[in-house]
Design a protein around this motif. Structure first.
Motif, short mmCIF file in Angstrom:
data_model
loop_
_atom_site.label_atom_id
_atom_site.label_comp_id
_atom_site.label_asym_id
_atom_site.label_seq_id
_atom_site.Cartn_x
_atom_site.Cartn_y
_atom_site.Cartn_z
N ASN A 1 0.86 -1.17 0.00
CA ASN A 1 0.00 0.00 0.00
C ASN A 1 0.90 1.22 0.00
O ASN A 1 1.70 1.41 0.92
N GLY A 2 0.80 2.03 -1.02
CA GLY A 2 1.69 3.18 -1.15
C GLY A 2 1.23 4.42 -0.42
O GLY A 2 1.96 5.41 -0.36
N SER A 3 0.02 4.41 0.13
CA SER A 3 -0.49 5.63 0.78
C SER A 3 -1.47 5.25 1.89
O SER A 3 -2.61 4.86 1.63
N LEU B 1 -3.05 6.79 5.53
CA LEU B 1 -3.20 7.99 6.35
C LEU B 1 -3.39 7.59 7.80
O LEU B 1 -4.26 6.77 8.12
#
Length: 532
Positions: free
Chosen positions: A36-38, A40
């Motif tokens: 998962n590159g992002s 939050l």
């Protein structure tokens, strides 16, 4: 220092899978469990990711990077082992081939503190014939491993699934089991072979026979017959003009190669009335403007073109661009005459410098190509090169001989063109059904190059044959047997994307275009043919 932490270890341990259910078969094997590159985080700077690990029993490494709104960074990594108390592994080759005699190996691990008696069973598809029992019981010491090997004869082909099941037996052995399934490719013990027949129906009620037989040793059930009928030779390979027209990119050669198929498409549209949609015409105009801008950018002050902007002018590339500009102009598109004039002047200056025949065949090809391109514009080189060209022999190679034949014919010297054409035909590969100029060992021997590597890196087999085909169409267009043999060989080299690369595809289309235009044929698009 940034006060940031990446707590990968605890997360990874929490993500470790629970023991698999008894008799569950592991089939989901992956190199990467999750990415998962992002992600939050919440207001506390925390995020929790729950994942299901694949079926690999191995050490997984979790790694994470974090970036704060103030561009503070941190990185952390940790490992977790996904395992079972009793673990089974398969050791397989990358593939088998039909009629192989080999082995399938299993390794059974016992990670418990007690010796275990384990039932092991191997299941496989009908492609395999085993030389020993596929089910047996073994004893594995505590924290030990045992290897089992099954001799196997490969009798089938195709995709084969192999299943390995290991289950501890006896008191206290509940849930001590493992099972996995892997797929392996079994190649056919054969090679693909084909035979073709083709012909031309010139009259409405004409018929022909195309006798074809399977090879005597063909594998049963593998044969396939395919019939293709078209109103023209170029028809089956054209597809949509969408595939011919593309945006140019890169160096000078790539820019010209990308535009060549578009020019051929326009020539077919103009001369044979093949459909060209309004959208395709608009697309080509955009390609035309982009290509011309790049060719102008790469045009040197001396009149020639190199590989890139500012690169030294190159004889082959300049000839290639000048041929493309001639085709472009003949298709009705504007070309700056000063650019053409300077290109012609540079080519003539190179040929006029000719004194001694270059020893390298690539250089001879470039000289012959330049001569041919000048002939398109009605220009002739100096007498020194022209006299040498008229006496060219097989040693020049098929590409140079093809260009010389076309150039001499364009210049009106048909007698000299016949001599170079005769030399060209002595270099051809001729079999019972095909004629080509592929650089086979036999062809290299005929051009006195059998002791060297293939002499021209610039020409694929299809491109060399397409050049020869254009010379045949110019000098012997009525020889249906010869033209059909060359055409069929070229068409058989075709794949879903054309011929090897854009440059080769362009040259093949130029040859097929010449084939279509040689008699001014305008084939009907609607016809019926009965195949029995």
């Amino acid at each position: 220092a940034p006060q940031l932490q990446v707590v990968a270890e605890s997360v990874a341990k929490e993500a470790a899978p629970s023991p698999a259910k008894e008799n569950a078969i592991r089939i989901d094997f992956k190199d990467t469990a999750y990415f998962n590159g992002s992600i939050l985080t919440d207001a506390k700077g925390q995020a929790r990711i729950r994942i299901k690990l694949p079926d690999n029993l191995t050490t997984w490494r979790a790694s994470a990077s974090v970036l704060s709104p103030k561009t503070q960074t941190a990185f952390s990594k940790a490992s977790v082992i996904s395992t079972k108390p009793v673990l089974a592994r398969l050791s397989l080759p990358r593939f088998f081939t039909q009629d192989d005699i080999g082995v399938i190996t299993a390794i059974i691990h016992n990670f418990t503190d007690k010796q275990q008696k384990i039932d092991v069973e191997l299941k496989a598809k009908s492609q395999f014939k085993f030389g020993s029992a596929t089910r047996q019981t073994i004893t594995v010491a505590a924290h030990g491993a045992e290897r089992i090997t099954w001799p196997v004869e490969v009798v089938g082909e195709g995709k084969a699934k192999i299943t390995l099941i290991a289950k501890a037996v006896g008191a206290g052995a509940q849930n001590l089991s493992d099972a996995l399934e892997q797929e392996i490719t079994v190649l056919s013990h054969s090679f693909p072979a084909f035979a073709t027949k083709n012909g031309i129906l010139k009259n409405e009620k004409e018929s022909m026979e195309l006798p074809l037989k399977l090879f005597p040793d063909a594998r049963p059930g593998s044969g396939r017959f395919t019939l293709s009928v078209s109103s023209s030779a170029i028809g089956p390979v054209l597809g949509n003009f969408d595939k011919l027209i593309d945006y140019p990119y890169g160096c000078t050669e790539q820019t010209m190669s990308k535009m060549m198929p578009s020019v051929v498409a326009l020539q077919l549209h103009k001369n044979l009335y093949l459909p060209l949609s309004v959208d395709m015409e608009k697309l080509f105009k955009r390609v035309y403007h982009k290509s011309m801008a790049k060719l102008i950018e790469h045009h040197n002050d001396d009149g020639g073109w190199g590989w890139w902007q500012g690169d030294q002018s190159n004889l082959y590339l300049t000839s290639y661009v000048m041929e493309g500009l001639h085709l472009l102009k003949s298709a009705g598109y504007g070309v700056d005459q000063s650019m053409i004039d300077s290109g012609k002047a540079w080519l003539k200056s190179q040929l006029n410098q000719f004194r001694i025949l270059p020893p390298k065949r690539d250089e001879r090809i470039d000289l012959a190509y330049a001569f041919y391109v000048l002939s398109l514009y009605g220009e002739e080189p100096g007498n020194a090169f022209l006299e040498t060209a008229k006496g060219a022999q097989a040693a020049w190679g098929p590409e140079a001989l093809s260009y010389l034949t076309l150039g001499l014919s364009n210049s009106g010297d048909q007698e000299s063109a016949k001599k170079t054409y005769a030399a060209l035909m002595t270099t051809a590969n001729q079999s019972w059904n095909f004629v080509s100029w592929e650089h086979t060992p036999e062809l290299l021997k005929r051009v006195d190059a059998e002791h060297s590597r293939d002499y021209s890196y610039r020409f694929t087999p299809a491109e060399s044959t397409a050049l020869g085909f254009r010379a045949v169409l110019r000098m012997d267009p009525g020889n249906d047997k010869l033209t059909s043999s060359i055409r069929q060989w070229i068409l058989l080299q075709h794949d879903e994307n054309g011929w090897t690369n854009t440059k080769t595809t362009s040259q093949v289309f130029l040859a097929l275009l010449a084939d279509e235009l040689k008699e001014g044929r305008n084939h009907p698009s609607d016809f019926k043919a009965e195949a029995l």
